[in-house]
Every structure is written in C-alpha cells, then in structure tokens.
Design an enzyme around this catalytic site. Structure first.
Site, PDB file in Angstrom:
ATOM      1  N   ASN A 149      31.097  -5.285   6.941  1.00 58.63           N
ATOM      2  CA  ASN A 149      29.963  -4.822   7.513  1.00 58.63           C
ATOM      3  C   ASN A 149      29.820  -4.785   8.850  1.00 58.63           C
ATOM      4  OD1 ASN A 149      26.777  -5.207   7.203  1.00 58.63           O
ATOM      5  ND2 ASN A 149      27.459  -7.022   8.575  1.00 58.63           N
ATOM      6  N   GLY A 171      28.772 -11.165   9.795  1.00 52.35           N
ATOM      7  CA  GLY A 171      27.857 -11.577   8.696  1.00 52.35           C
ATOM      8  C   GLY A 171      26.943 -12.669   9.515  1.00 52.35           C
ATOM      9  N   GLY A 172      26.551 -12.757  10.825  1.00 48.77           N
ATOM     10  CA  GLY A 172      25.739 -13.502  11.725  1.00 48.77           C
ATOM     11  C   GLY A 172      24.250 -13.247  11.674  1.00 48.77           C
ATOM     12  N   TYR A 188      29.411   7.365  16.361  1.00 44.77           N
ATOM     13  CA  TYR A 188      28.957   6.460  15.350  1.00 44.77           C
ATOM     14  C   TYR A 188      29.072   7.043  14.015  1.00 44.77           C
ATOM     15  CZ  TYR A 188      26.237   3.265  12.548  1.00 44.77           C
ATOM     16  OH  TYR A 188      25.767   2.271  11.407  1.00 44.77           O
ATOM     17  N   ALA A 200      32.515   7.588  13.071  1.00 41.90           N
ATOM     18  CA  ALA A 200      33.214   6.525  12.322  1.00 41.90           C
ATOM     19  C   ALA A 200      32.513   6.326  11.035  1.00 41.90           C
ATOM     20  CB  ALA A 200      32.966   5.478  13.236  1.00 41.90           C
ATOM     21  N   ASP A 223      36.065 -11.372  18.337  1.00 41.55           N
ATOM     22  CA  ASP A 223      35.885  -9.949  18.665  1.00 41.55           C
ATOM     23  C   ASP A 223      36.849  -8.930  17.989  1.00 41.55           C
ATOM     24  OD1 ASP A 223      35.565  -7.537  19.580  1.00 41.55           O
ATOM     25  OD2 ASP A 223      36.125  -8.166  21.810  1.00 41.55           O
TER      26      ASP A 223
END
Length: 255
Positions: free
Chosen positions: A97, A20-21, A162, A165, A70
């Site tokens: 997210n 969320g950063g 990716y 996933a 992490d």
C-alpha cells in the site's frame, strides 16, 4: 466505516501491510485486525503508527505489530519483513500500500527526484513480494495485493513520476501473477479514485475541486479510506480464489 462482511479464512492469517499507519493503510490495518488476522505493518511515521497500534489493541484486543522502516532501503524492508515473519509466521497476505503522491512539474524533476520517487512508489512492491513468496510457497499459496491509482488512467498531469510508477504497478502485478499463479499465489491490484485521506484534505482538496470530481462519479459521495477495505479483504480471501492478474478500480464510477 469497516465492512460488515466476515471472511472466516482470514482469521489468524499472517498479513503484512506497507504504509499501514495512516490514510488508506490505517483503514486496511484495522480492517484485517477486525477479521481476526495477525497483522504486521510497516510505516516510517512512528508516532501515528504507535497511536494506531495502541488504539486497535484496546478496541479489538488484537493489536497489530508495528515495524518502523524506510521502505526505500531494500535491506531495511527485508529486515522488517523478516521480523514480521518471526512474530506472526509465514506471510500469506501481502498488501503493498505504501506510496507518496506529492505533486511535481515536469520542468522541475531531477534524476535524483525521479529515482527517489520510484524507490517509494514502485521498487518496494517488488522486493516486498520477493521477500514473502518463500513463505507463501511453504504455506501452499497466498495473496498479494498491490495498490496502484486511477491517476494515470485519467491523464493526471501534475505528478509524472508518480503516475509512471502507478502504471508500472499494473505491469508488475500481471507479471508476478503469471509467474506465481502455478504455485497458488494470486496477485491483483486495487486502483483507488480520489480518496479523502487527511493528507489529501490538507494539501490538495478544495471545495470546488472536490465538487467537480464527485459530479463525475456515478456514486456521488466522497470516497473514504474505509471504502478500500472491503475490496482488499475480498482479494485477500478465498472468496477470490480464482481471481488473479486483475486490477479492481474503486473510484465511485468516475471512469
């Protein structure tokens, strides 16, 4: 741009956002803060996350609770979620997210790379959900929103781990929805198109490539991180109370 719609039931809700950063995640964090929710977010990048938390506190008087962790370490992820619960109460909205969309060629992928990629892009979504479900049960329901991607839907070929996933996230979403629906826990996914985050612009956007992509969209504008906020707020809110096991594609009509 933050959406103008207000969802009254999101005020004071305990919300957790992974990644969320920055990028889409930062827009989501601000979007829920603007609704008056009690937001905690997890991110490994400390400086931008602290800066975001400080800005939102100053702007809204309702700063998010930042947790540095992490997410590839499941115990660290669980501990961060436990801290968020201690701070804000049982989490009733989880937004999975966090992701890492670096490009990689099929010939270069090692076992170690594959496992690391899945440990960022798929595994945490399950274990974050597992950690918040008891609180959602206690609260009488909740909403889990998993971010997937349109990359696997358009056969994008330069990041096979990716895309594997991201397709798996849809299977996870439907499986969790089936299991948790009887307990009034809704599980949905959002599949963004090519969102113009700073990371995309720095590494992969070219003028010609972006123009070609936008010309294939029905809505011929750049997709911004803030464009993911409205769909996410909707899925989190009671406005979507009978919506579960779905994937909402937000790609400007590309598909």
């Amino acid at each position: 741009m933050m959406p103008s719609a207000i969802f009254p039931d999101l005020k004071d809700r305990s919300v957790l956002i992974t990644g969320g950063g920055s990028g889409i995640g930062a827009a989501l964090t601000e979007g829920f803060i603007a609704q008056g929710a009690r937001v905690a977010f997890i991110d490994i990048a400390e400086k931008p996350s602290q800066a975001l938390a400080g800005r939102l506190e100053k702007q809204y008087g309702n700063g998010p609770f930042y947790l540095n962790a992490d997410i590839t370490d499941v115990e660290l992820l669980r501990n961060a979620i436990a801290q968020a619960i201690d701070k804000n109460g049982p989490i009733t909205v989880l937004v999975n997210n966090a992701a890492w969309d670096d490009r990689h060629d099929i010939d270069d992928v090692t076992v170690e790379y594959w496992d690391r990629n899945q440990a960022i892009n798929l595994r945490p979504q399950f274990f974050a959900a597992q950690a918040v479900v008891p609180g959602m049960r206690e609260a009488g329901g909740g909403s889990i929103i998993n971010f997937t991607s349109t990359s696997f839907m358009i056969n994008q070929g330069d990041m096979p781990s990716y895309t594997a996933a991201k397709s798996g996230i849809i299977g996870l979403t439907k499986g969790l929805a089936g299991r948790l629906g009887p307990e009034k826990i809704r599980v949905n996914a959002i599949a963004p198109g090519w969102v113009m985050t700073p990371r995309q612009r720095e590494h992969w956007v070219t003028e010609e490539g972006l123009k070609t992509h936008i010309n294939k969209q029905v809505l011929r504008e750049e997709i911004q991180p803030g464009d993911m906020v409205g769909p996410c707020l909707f899925l989190a809110s009671d406005a979507a109370r009978m919506l579960s096991a779905q994937t909402l594609i937000v790609d400007g009509g590309y598909l």
